[in-house]
Design an enzyme around this catalytic site. Sequence first.
Site, PDB file in Angstrom:
ATOM      1  N   ASP A 215       0.721  -1.287  -0.001  1.00  0.00           N
ATOM      2  CA  ASP A 215      -0.141  -0.055  -0.113  1.00  0.00           C
ATOM      3  C   ASP A 215       0.840   1.383  -0.061  1.00  0.00           C
ATOM      4  OD1 ASP A 215      -2.137  -1.654   0.118  1.00  0.00           O
ATOM      5  OD2 ASP A 215      -2.488  -1.451   2.256  1.00  0.00           O
ATOM      6  N   GLY A 216       2.008   1.253   0.718  1.00  0.00           N
ATOM      7  CA  GLY A 216       2.920   2.411   0.702  1.00  0.00           C
ATOM      8  C   GLY A 216       3.368   2.672  -0.510  1.00  0.00           C
ATOM      9  N   ASN A 305      -4.949   8.655   1.657  1.00  0.00           N
ATOM     10  CA  ASN A 305      -5.683   8.011   2.705  1.00  0.00           C
ATOM     11  C   ASN A 305      -6.089   8.982   3.782  1.00  0.00           C
ATOM     12  OD1 ASN A 305      -5.262   5.436   2.160  1.00  0.00           O
ATOM     13  ND2 ASN A 305      -3.556   4.896   3.579  1.00  0.00           N
ATOM     14  N   ASP A 335      -5.938  13.630  21.524  1.00  0.00           N
ATOM     15  CA  ASP A 335      -4.513  13.483  20.780  1.00  0.00           C
ATOM     16  C   ASP A 335      -4.104  14.054  19.462  1.00  0.00           C
ATOM     17  OD1 ASP A 335      -3.330  12.083  23.227  1.00  0.00           O
ATOM     18  OD2 ASP A 335      -3.267  10.054  22.294  1.00  0.00           O
TER      19      ASP A 335
END
Length: 485
Positions: A215-216, A305, A335
């Site tokens: 995917d990267g 993404n 966060d």
Amino acid sequence: MSKIGLQTRDESLKSSHSSSAKKGSRKGLQVKNEEIVNGISTVSLSSGQTLNGTVQSNMPSEDARRSSHVSRQKEEKRAGSVSHRKTGGRKKHCRSVYGVIPHGQFGPKAYLDSVSNLTIPDPSSQKLLWNEPLQSVLVIRKHLDSNVLIPFSKMVAWLVESKNLKVYVEHGVMSDPILEANEEFNSVKDRVKPFVEGEEDLTNKIDFIICLGGDGTLLYASSLFQVDVPPVMAFNMGSLGFLTPFQFDHNFKRNVSKVMDGSPSVLLHYRLKCVLMSGGCSSVPHVKNIEKENSHVKTHKLVLNEVVVDRGPSSYLSNFELHIEGRRVTSVQGDGLIISTPTGSTAYAVAAGASMVHPSVPCILITPICPHSLSFRPIVVPAGVEIKVLLSPNARNTSMVSFDGRDRLEMLHGDTLLITTAMYPVPSICAVDQMEDWFESLAVCLNWNVRRPQKALESSPSQSSLLSLDDSESMTSSQSSAIND
């Protein structure tokens, strides 16, 4: 050719009546292209196919209205999808009244055989067409993985020698020691064109992209094209491979040839347009109107993404304001916040509690990261809305912004992060079709809903659970009576 703003059905009819009064009675209109002008949907129309029934210059009678309604229903059933044909020059993009339908041209050669602009697109009808034979291809391989180099050399050599294509590769590949010792790659090395990321613009140079990795690798390929992206055929040679439906085996030549010579199914992965504006800008324009050349733009990117805003190395809570379409929605204290595409819903967002959304659904997901509020749940908003994130005046620290896990930047007090759905998606070739590929990835990569099956009850097939319950209640009543007696 007349151009009408397609906002509602009534407005379209009014515009049609107005046009008919000027030019006399004529048959309806055929939808050709639709554009976004300052955030307003417009559709280009030409004479031909009936749209919303027959348009007449005078107000129709009740019988005429009824007849027109019947004719409209028949025409809408008969119309089906409107196919795009090459009209010379660059193809215009097509849009729908249901959400954001993206730019329909993918590189110099490929375009989408679109569906009707007046119906929700049918995923099964999204077929990729080539208007000319392919001349160039970009082959990208996974970094820091020697197992990919041999398949990479086989793919490049076959494309150069058998397909006679102009092959582009990353500049660093040319000096790889394993490939330098590979005879198959060396035989075509002089005919391969290297490029350097950030120094050479590949826009309109690449007809087709082949990814060998996970995917990267696909995310990296997306980052190379900040406008329209050529079709991508992704082979799974990575760790997870949720977005890479093809397997690299002895049939890779047949699979690639089938895609290049046919009309494969394609899945459009929506991207987000993300703009970070500096605090010196007195008036922040709408994100759809901001270009890279703006002097107050700190970064301008399209992400596949998600874009993540978090507290970075600080020990304090993130504290920033969330606005949607100019309306302040809430304060985010926790966060951080994930703003993702439907494609990104199965990445960082799902780990933070978001729902998994099919990439064809036009929407944007907003997911808090460890919010300091039990009621702050993930939400989904329509595609195309403007999302604005800025630090609260009471924030104790700055925030960090990352785009698809890369290019991490600091967001200072006064800076504004603007996000919307981009009109340039990533067209990914399907191994089977949109539904089969996605659910296969859910099952294989994420083990979605995997559990041991429930055992059947040990009873006769003719006896239902309700009958069993009635029998047990009768038995209990009889036993109780016997005890009382």
